[in-house]
Design an enzyme around this catalytic site. Sequence first.
Site, PDB file in Angstrom:
ATOM      1  N   GLY A  20       0.811  -1.215   0.000  1.00 41.63           N
ATOM      2  CA  GLY A  20       0.000   0.000   0.000  1.00 41.63           C
ATOM      3  C   GLY A  20       0.839   1.256   0.000  1.00 41.63           C
ATOM      4  O   GLY A  20       0.506   2.255   0.644  1.00 41.63           O
ATOM      5  N   ASN A  25      -2.748   5.923  -5.876  1.00 38.53           N
ATOM      6  CA  ASN A  25      -3.059   4.731  -6.655  1.00 38.53           C
ATOM      7  C   ASN A  25      -4.128   3.956  -5.891  1.00 38.53           C
ATOM      8  O   ASN A  25      -3.857   3.355  -4.849  1.00 38.53           O
ATOM      9  CB  ASN A  25      -1.783   3.887  -6.829  1.00 38.53           C
ATOM     10  N   VAL A  26      -5.359   4.000  -6.399  1.00 43.70           N
ATOM     11  CA  VAL A  26      -6.505   3.461  -5.669  1.00 43.70           C
ATOM     12  C   VAL A  26      -6.323   1.983  -5.347  1.00 43.70           C
ATOM     13  O   VAL A  26      -6.562   1.533  -4.224  1.00 43.70           O
ATOM     14  CB  VAL A  26      -7.805   3.690  -6.470  1.00 43.70           C
ATOM     15  N   ASN A 110       7.453   2.439 -16.085  1.00 46.46           N
ATOM     16  CA  ASN A 110       8.094   3.519 -15.328  1.00 46.46           C
ATOM     17  C   ASN A 110       9.615   3.440 -15.330  1.00 46.46           C
ATOM     18  O   ASN A 110      10.265   4.284 -14.712  1.00 46.46           O
ATOM     19  CB  ASN A 110       7.621   3.491 -13.872  1.00 46.46           C
ATOM     20  N   HIS A 137       9.861   4.352  -2.374  1.00 50.70           N
ATOM     21  CA  HIS A 137      10.114   2.959  -2.729  1.00 50.70           C
ATOM     22  C   HIS A 137      10.450   2.798  -4.207  1.00 50.70           C
ATOM     23  O   HIS A 137      11.074   1.809  -4.596  1.00 50.70           O
ATOM     24  CB  HIS A 137       8.920   2.072  -2.355  1.00 50.70           C
ATOM     25  N   GLU A 174       8.393  10.050 -14.421  1.00 52.60           N
ATOM     26  CA  GLU A 174       7.790   8.734 -14.246  1.00 52.60           C
ATOM     27  C   GLU A 174       7.940   7.837 -15.477  1.00 52.60           C
ATOM     28  O   GLU A 174       7.259   6.819 -15.607  1.00 52.60           O
ATOM     29  CB  GLU A 174       6.310   8.894 -13.889  1.00 52.60           C
ATOM     30  N   HIS A 250      -0.977   8.236 -13.427  1.00 50.05           N
ATOM     31  CA  HIS A 250      -0.178   8.331 -14.647  1.00 50.05           C
ATOM     32  C   HIS A 250      -1.111   8.485 -15.848  1.00 50.05           C
ATOM     33  O   HIS A 250      -2.264   8.046 -15.807  1.00 50.05           O
ATOM     34  CB  HIS A 250       0.670   7.070 -14.870  1.00 50.05           C
ATOM     35  N   ASP A 252      -1.042   6.751 -18.446  1.00 50.08           N
ATOM     36  CA  ASP A 252      -1.418   5.449 -19.006  1.00 50.08           C
ATOM     37  C   ASP A 252      -2.559   4.781 -18.239  1.00 50.08           C
ATOM     38  O   ASP A 252      -2.949   3.657 -18.554  1.00 50.08           O
ATOM     39  CB  ASP A 252      -0.208   4.514 -19.134  1.00 50.08           C
ATOM     40  N   CYS A 371       1.315  -1.222 -17.681  1.00 52.18           N
ATOM     41  CA  CYS A 371       2.342  -0.954 -16.673  1.00 52.18           C
ATOM     42  C   CYS A 371       3.485  -1.960 -16.760  1.00 52.18           C
ATOM     43  O   CYS A 371       4.632  -1.644 -16.446  1.00 52.18           O
ATOM     44  CB  CYS A 371       1.737  -1.011 -15.272  1.00 52.18           C
TER      45      CYS A 371
END
EC number: 3.5.3.23
Length: 448
Positions: A20, A25-26, A110, A137, A174, A250, A252, A371
């Site tokens: 998480g 980012n949902v 990315n 991260h 990104e 993003h 995309d 992605c």
Amino acid sequence: MKSYEVNFDGLVGPTHNYGGLSYGNVASQSNSQQSSNPKEAALQGLAKMKALMEMGFQQGVLAPQERPDVAALRRLGFAGSDAQVIERAAKDAMPLLVASCSASSMWVANAATVSPSADTADGRVHFTAANLNCKYHRSIEHPTTSRVLGAMFADQKHFAHHAALPAVAQFGDEGAANHTRFCRDYGQAGVEFFVFGRSAFDTRYPAPQKYPARQTLEASQAVARLHGLSDDGVVYAQQNPSVIDQGVFHNDVIAVGNGEVLFYHEDAFLETDKMLAELQAKLGKCGGNFQSICVPRSQVSVEDAVRSYLFNSQLLSRADGSMLLIVPEECRGNERVWQYLQSLTSSGGLIREVKVFDLKQSMQNGGGPACLRLRVALNQTELAAVNPGVIMTAPLYGTLTQWVDRHYRDRLSENDLADPQLLLECRTALDELTQILKLGAVYPFQIN
């Protein structure tokens, strides 16, 4: 000379987990702390690579990174042996250990921005590793990303590599998640399309209010300069800040382009008509015929687009000139999205077929088919110069699935990240992987 768009998919790493970590980012946030299945995640990704290869598309593989990143933890003050560093981080700062274990490098859209030789001033393929400065991260990825890309595309006659941009907010980059390219043919000059969320210095551009805009205009402009792109071959567009605040972290996630076609949501951009006109004019100068497919909000809402990842799909050109859309299973599970896709393919338009893939392990962490791949346009000579060990073949697929079966766990929770044995498992697996893919020494534990 024949040219190709080669998709290099990220191989999911052994520490795939649901930390998480990605605010905005949902999917990443909503599935936080669930147990993951690294083995299933890697095999799902490999199955997609194999399927595209068997359809006749050029397919490659991009290696994951060493995790947990013990060196990153040492830079944050944790000392002792590797095992002690992990144990102390788990005791004193578990969120930092979780971040150092992230397998987010699997989303290689990315990893970098790539410009083909037909667009660049020196006639080479250019790579700029993304600094991914918005999230800790991910910000630790680019040194290894640069070494891996350097080992894959090593011939300096054909390939040029640039270091990541300065790791500051003004140059948040990104990678290809906010970049695409339009062209009549992959080997001909085209138009590179850079999408940004905000400007670092120009207050005329509005910014989102809830979630961060990760890509800056200034970063996009810097990459275009590094790659030697001409002004006539570049278009910049701003994401709609309101969709960023709805989880479109993003471009995309809300648009995808390929060849002469842009497939996008009605709410994706600001000044859409102006942007489309510029794309049409500039691609026309390259001999192309720009076309766009707008998905109306009345048929697919932004929320539906984010939850289904309709636009985080792969738009692929087939030999007969038609287009194929690769979507995740979640699109079929969303009634409105699936109904739209059925009407789209039955209309006899540009997109003739939709293929569905089960990528649940990736999707639950916020990454779909697009992605997982980095697109690299190459002519025949350049493709022949790529490290052959990373080009997907039937034997390589078999070898990699066996490698995953040997080295990956089928369940991983947050508590498992504190197990020093996980680091040893990861290093053993990656050491073998570099031999399989013929990469040489690219990981810190192999170099230091």
